[in-house]
Every structure is written in structure tokens, then in C-alpha cells.
Write an enzyme that holds these catalytic residues in place. Structure first.
Site, PDB file in Angstrom:
ATOM      1  N   HIS B  44       0.831  -1.208   0.000  1.00  0.00           N
ATOM      2  CA  HIS B  44       0.000   0.000   0.000  1.00  0.00           C
ATOM      3  C   HIS B  44       0.864   1.257   0.000  1.00  0.00           C
ATOM      4  O   HIS B  44       0.428   2.327   0.403  1.00  0.00           O
ATOM      5  CB  HIS B  44      -0.967  -0.021   1.179  1.00  0.00           C
ATOM      6  CG  HIS B  44      -2.016  -1.072   1.009  1.00  0.00           C
ATOM      7  ND1 HIS B  44      -1.756  -2.408   1.213  1.00  0.00           N
ATOM      8  CD2 HIS B  44      -3.297  -1.004   0.596  1.00  0.00           C
ATOM      9  CE1 HIS B  44      -2.854  -3.100   0.960  1.00  0.00           C
ATOM     10  NE2 HIS B  44      -3.794  -2.279   0.580  1.00  0.00           N
ATOM     11  N   ASP B 174      -5.420  -3.460  11.763  1.00  0.00           N
ATOM     12  CA  ASP B 174      -5.744  -3.018  10.397  1.00  0.00           C
ATOM     13  C   ASP B 174      -5.952  -4.301   9.609  1.00  0.00           C
ATOM     14  O   ASP B 174      -4.994  -4.972   9.251  1.00  0.00           O
ATOM     15  CB  ASP B 174      -4.570  -2.190   9.849  1.00  0.00           C
ATOM     16  CG  ASP B 174      -4.685  -1.892   8.351  1.00  0.00           C
ATOM     17  OD1 ASP B 174      -5.665  -2.312   7.721  1.00  0.00           O
ATOM     18  OD2 ASP B 174      -3.760  -1.248   7.824  1.00  0.00           O
ATOM     19  N   MET B 175      -7.206  -4.666   9.383  1.00  0.00           N
ATOM     20  CA  MET B 175      -7.465  -5.970   8.786  1.00  0.00           C
ATOM     21  C   MET B 175      -8.474  -5.915   7.655  1.00  0.00           C
ATOM     22  O   MET B 175      -9.558  -5.374   7.794  1.00  0.00           O
ATOM     23  CB  MET B 175      -7.943  -6.957   9.854  1.00  0.00           C
ATOM     24  CG  MET B 175      -9.115  -6.512  10.681  1.00  0.00           C
ATOM     25  SD  MET B 175      -9.456  -7.645  12.074  1.00  0.00           S
ATOM     26  CE  MET B 175     -10.337  -8.973  11.258  1.00  0.00           C
ATOM     27  N   TRP B 226     -17.462 -17.511   7.444  1.00  0.00           N
ATOM     28  CA  TRP B 226     -18.741 -16.790   7.427  1.00  0.00           C
ATOM     29  C   TRP B 226     -18.662 -15.490   8.238  1.00  0.00           C
ATOM     30  O   TRP B 226     -19.403 -14.549   7.969  1.00  0.00           O
ATOM     31  CB  TRP B 226     -19.862 -17.690   7.979  1.00  0.00           C
ATOM     32  CG  TRP B 226     -19.570 -18.233   9.336  1.00  0.00           C
ATOM     33  CD1 TRP B 226     -19.923 -17.679  10.542  1.00  0.00           C
ATOM     34  CD2 TRP B 226     -18.824 -19.404   9.659  1.00  0.00           C
ATOM     35  NE1 TRP B 226     -19.439 -18.434  11.576  1.00  0.00           N
ATOM     36  CE2 TRP B 226     -18.772 -19.500  11.073  1.00  0.00           C
ATOM     37  CE3 TRP B 226     -18.196 -20.389   8.893  1.00  0.00           C
ATOM     38  CZ2 TRP B 226     -18.099 -20.539  11.728  1.00  0.00           C
ATOM     39  CZ3 TRP B 226     -17.536 -21.427   9.552  1.00  0.00           C
ATOM     40  CH2 TRP B 226     -17.495 -21.497  10.948  1.00  0.00           C
ATOM     41  N   LYS B 227     -17.750 -15.437   9.204  1.00  0.00           N
ATOM     42  CA  LYS B 227     -17.690 -14.247  10.063  1.00  0.00           C
ATOM     43  C   LYS B 227     -17.206 -13.013   9.297  1.00  0.00           C
ATOM     44  O   LYS B 227     -17.804 -11.946   9.376  1.00  0.00           O
ATOM     45  CB  LYS B 227     -16.777 -14.524  11.256  1.00  0.00           C
ATOM     46  CG  LYS B 227     -17.313 -15.622  12.170  1.00  0.00           C
ATOM     47  CD  LYS B 227     -16.558 -15.681  13.485  1.00  0.00           C
ATOM     48  CE  LYS B 227     -17.202 -16.733  14.393  1.00  0.00           C
ATOM     49  NZ  LYS B 227     -16.762 -16.613  15.778  1.00  0.00           N
ATOM     50  N   GLY B 306       0.641  -3.564  15.505  1.00  0.00           N
ATOM     51  CA  GLY B 306       1.141  -2.196  15.355  1.00  0.00           C
ATOM     52  C   GLY B 306       2.520  -2.005  15.961  1.00  0.00           C
ATOM     53  O   GLY B 306       3.208  -1.029  15.676  1.00  0.00           O
TER      54      GLY B 306
END
Lengths: 334, 334
Positions: B44, B174-175, B226-227, B306
Site C-alpha cells: 500500500h 488493520d485488517m 462466514w464471520k 502495530g
């Protein structure tokens, strides 16, 4: 065995009154616990009730305590749950978040010294029923190792995101940060089947679908591996540090069963962000797009999270709530 | 190849100016993109820069547009990003959330018609550096099937929870809602290794660790099965319905590369919830408890999410940012 909603609720209320709970709290807690089972969330309904009564007896749930406001600043508020009933405290706090959001557009309540709130989605529904979007999360006793660890030092800290849906069941994601609960693993071990995907690590540190191996190692798998571990820890920090309450680490040092947890409730009065406009069209389009996905050969139906509640509720209202015979008999004897 | 931070930043800024970006926006965007690589988030950072320049050329990123406030109510605000630079819009919105939180304790900005914000954690850091807790999330183009589905109709919608840590790196989860990105799968296929756990489904609908099989089937696995699928959809509804912007479904219908996404930014002025008190002790205790977990035999060190940023940053400041030769040469030719 199937029991009607009213019979369930009345029996739970009777037991709560017997164990010293005031009428107002007994009525509300019994209603919500029965409703959880009515809507298909059996693990966080009737099946958890005996543990609540045991916790009242142990003095770690104090059924007549009322939540106390410590400080309010604009749309945020700090509340002490005084070890009262988790359902009463959580309902109060999401209610306050909704009130603050009416004035400030958004409200956040941080709650300390509270107890298990039963079904996390309850408070998402509460926000949605008030026409607001809701976010809430709780920490728990340590019950899962963080990523790369052997011993349990993080909680499975359920998280809820809820958005109202006028035309049908609200859209509610209610997810714990463990891929499977110990309850699910114990059921699988009892009924002698493997989990559909890795549920944790075995004693050799290898991923396994065998429920017995995970129960033995106590190495439950975080949802999404390192991702769920990371989110669990940050939510714990949010809830405990904003509320100035117990972190999962601190809860783990308290004697006895889980108590004194920290929680966070956010309500968003989103309609005020764009008066005269409505997101109804955006919402219906997104739902239709999702549920008309091409199904996998093993999939009967694609649904959004929260969608099935209405059907389960209707079926259980008609036929009664399915209850394990032994669990119900035990409740009758309480 | 390793390039200094300043050289990286100056080169990116030069290219942005050449492609018509105003000085203020070019400086900020170049700084944040270079910083992402400096802090180890290469996918990123520099590696995404050429795509941004291509998107500017296509007219779907309009580098001189400024975010426009549509409506403010208390602590919530609706902003139109006018297809401007994602970094500029997102930075503006978290900044506004921080401002609103100073007055209301909490601020929420819903942003529509914006573009890729590069690294999600950037805006978590921004809140933390202002002494506030932050939550933010974005929707994306459809890139993943929902649970039980074959075709991609949900986004991988990154989510950030961030809490300030005075004594060291901020605590930032951050996911993305996919277990692995297509970038990670493509790298594994190129280098001929299997993913460490299931990354998606193969053509037969079976879970597989083979990156090539997942790239072929386009059936990326949601984080936590599914979560993650459930959370992705609700976050999409939050961002698009609060901002009155494009949902993932609507983004998928736009021609060309991903653009016009919807985002949500929350800042929490948590110190005002309990004036005179500080959560520092709770925070340090929780961190110490976590990082002193008993390590698995394969684990070198337990960290919180982090924590490693400071070290990577220091190393890359000293040695230069590691850059793929071909990627850097391509940027020099832009």
C-alpha cells in the site's frame, strides 16, 4: 422438548425473583434470555441461565445493583455497572447511547464492572429498533492464546455491527473472536464429529479439526488467525481503557468465574446526517445483490447476517422453543 | 534496491505534479505513500503508486478535487469526496472527526465518492497522534464471494481499530476481510509456495492452500469464513448507507477500475470521559500481559498489532526503503 415463550419467560422470572432479584430486573432479564432462545441463539439463552443463577449465589453478579453514571461529556459517557446483571447494564448503556445520539448525532457509552451480557446482538437490535446504527463490543475472561502463543491471554470479545432494515430483519453481524466456542467444540466431541475447518491447535502445535484435541490443548483458534487475535486485543484496550475498567488481563486475575468485564456501546443517528434523504434504496439494492449470489453446490440459500432470525422466531413462537430436557428440568428445580 | 525516504517522497511528488496534481495534494499524498513503504506496508506504498497514476489518467481519480461537506449534525458529518485523491479525502475526514470529537466527545464522518485510501492504518495513526481512539473502514469493489457463494459480490473492506500508546507504537488493528489478498496469492504462486492455511476454494468447491487454484476460481476466503463475510457486508452497509454513497454492489457496476467508494471515520476523545483519570496503567498492564505470553516453538516473539512499525521504520530510515527494481524504474519513467 419444546416450551412456549411465555412459559420460558415466566419460569426464568420466577427463579430470578427467588434468588433475590427485584421485579423490574427479573422481568427484563427473563424476557431477553427467553427471547435469545426464541430467536435461535440457544447458547446465550436458556442454556446459560443456570450459570447466571450460580454467579448470583457466588456474589459476583449482584442482581439489584443499578448502573451509575460517572461522567458525561457531549456524546460520550462513562458508566459503572457495579457488578449488576449484564443484560440490565448493557441495555441501559445502549439506551443512553441512543439518547445521546439524538442530541449529538452519535453516542458512546463505556461501561465498567459489568457482567456477561448474554447475546451480543441484543444491543444491536436495540439500536436498530430505535432507528439507529449500532456498534458494541465486550471483553471477556482470557480464553484464547494470541497469535503464536501457547497460553490463553486474550478474550473471544464479541463484536456487533448493526444496521436497521425497515423492510425485514435488521442487518446484524455478531461475531466472537474465536472461530468456534468451547461450547461448539464440546458438542462436537460428544457427538463424535470433526469441525468443518481448523478449530485450534493440537498438543504438537499443529492446526486441527479435532474438537477433543483443541479442548485438551486449550489452544482455541482466533477468527481469521492473527487477524482475530489483533482485533480482540484492540477491542479489549478500547473497552477497558475508555471505561477505566478491567482489561482481559485484569479479569483473568479476579478469583472465580468471569465477572467485572468492560464494554463499549455506540449508537449512530445516521438519518440526521442527510435530512430529507434516505438510504433505503442503497440498502435494498445491496441486499438483493448479495442474496442473489450464485450458490455453491452445497449451499441451500444465501442470506445476510441476521436475516434468519425472523423465521426462527416465527417457528419457535408457533411450535415452542426447543429446550434440552435436562437443562429445563434443572431450571425447574432452581 | 534501497531508496531513502526523502528520495522516494520527492520522486512520487514530482510524478504527481507532472500528472496535474496541485502542490498541496501532491506533497501530502507523496508523503503518506512513501511513509507506508517506510513503515513496511509495501503493498500500500510505492507498489500501488503506478496504479494511482493510471487511475488519474483514466479520469476516475481527480487529483485536485477537494472534499465537500454536505451536512453536519452535532458530531456527525456527511462529506462528498468528489472522486478526489483517496488519501486527501480520508485524511480530511479523520481530521474532521477529531475536530468534532473535541466538541462532542466523539465524531463520525461518512464519506462518499472517494477513492482508495492506500493504507487503512494511516487514519488510525492520525487519530492516535491527536490523542484519540479511532475506528475507520471502507468498502471496495466486489472481490470476494460471500459465504456459500461462487461469485464475488462482497468487498474485502478493511477495518481499523486504533488506540494511542504514549510509551511506544500505537495499538492498531488493520485488517481486510479476506484472509489473504490477491497480491499475497500472486506472490506465492510466482515463488511457488503454498499458503500456510486455506486461502480460498478450488474449482471443486474445496478449501485449498494452493494460491494458483484460488486465483483460478476467484473464490477468495473471507477472514474467519462466514464471520468475515458477515462483517464485510455490514460495514459496506454502514459506509454506503450513512454516506449515501456507493455500496460494493454499486461500485461493481461502475465501468473501469475501482472508484467512488464509501468510507466511515470515527474519533473518540476518550480522555474527556473521565477527566483527571488516565488509562495508562490499564494499557501498560494489558500490553505486558500479552507480550509475555508463552511462545509456541515456532514463534520468535509475541507482539501486539502495530508494535513492529517503529522498528521497521527505524531500519528503513537507516538503510533506505527496500524497493523492487522494476517497480522503481517504472516510477522513474512515469
Amino acid at each position: 422438548m419444546r416450551i412456549t415463550f411465555d412459559e420460558t419467560k415466566n419460569q426464568l422470572e420466577k427463579v430470578l425473583l427467588k434468588y433475590g432479584c427485584c421485579g423490574e430486573h427479573a422481568q427484563k432479564a427473563a424476557y431477553e434470555i427467553a427471547r435469545n432462545s426464541l430467536e435461535g441463539v440457544y447458547t446465550h439463552g436458556i442454556n446459560r441461565f443456570a450459570r447466571l443463577i450460580r454467579n448470583i449465589g457466588e456474589g459476583i453478579v449482584r442482581p439489584n445493583e443499578k448502573p451509575e453514571t460517572i461522567h458525561t461529556f457531549g456524546g460520550i459517557e462513562n458508566v459503572d455497572g457495579r457488578l449488576g446483571l449484564g443484560i440490565i447494564n448493557a441495555w441501559h448503556c445502549m439506551g443512553r447511547a441512543i439518547e445521546l445520539a439524538k442530541e449529538h448525532g452519535i453516542g458512546l457509552i463505556a461501561l465498567r464492572n459489568t457482567n456477561h451480557w448474554f447475546r451480543a446482538a441484543t444491543y444491536g437490535h436495540q439500536a436498530c429498533d430505535a432507528g439507529m446504527a449500532g456498534i458494541c463490543f465486550t471483553n471477556t475472561i482470557p480464553n484464547m492464546p494470541t497469535w503464536g502463543a501457547m497460553d490463553s491471554r486474550i478474550g473471544n470479545n464479541p463484536l456487533v455491527f448493526a444496521f436497521p432494515h425497515k423492510g425485514g430483519p435488521h442487518i446484524i453481524a455478531d461475531m466472537a473472536m474465536s472461530q468456534f466456542s468451547y461450547g461448539a467444540l464440546e458438542l462436537a466431541r460428544l457427538q463424535n464429529y470433526q469441525m468443518p475447518m481448523a478449530a485450534g491447535f493440537n498438543r504438537n502445535g499443529e492446526l486441527t479439526t479435532d474438537p477433543g484435541e483443541v479442548i485438551e490443548s486449550r489452544r482455541l483458534l482466533p477468527t481469521g488467525y492473527w487477524k482475530g487475535a489483533a482485533l480482540s486485543f484492540v477491542m479489549d484496550i478500547f473497552a477497558s481503557c475508555i471505561a477505566l475498567g478491567n482489561s482481559t488481563a485484569a479479569i483473568g486475575r479476579l478469583a472465580g468465574d468471569e465477572h467485572g468485564v468492560s464494554q463499549c456501546f455506540i449508537a449512530i443517528n445516521y438519518k440526521e446526517i442527510a435530512p430529507g434523504n434516505t438510504p433505503d434504496g442503497i440498502l435494498e439494492d445491496a441486499i438483493q445483490n448479495l442474496i442473489s449470489s450464485k450458490k455453491d453446490k452445497n449451499t441451500q440459500r444465501i442470506v445476510y447476517s441476521g436475516q434468519k432470525i425472523t423465521e426462527t422466531r416465527a417457528e419457535n413462537l408457533l411450535k415452542g422453543i426447543p429446550v434440552d430436557d435436562k437443562i429445563w428440568e434443572a431450571i425447574l428445580k432452581l
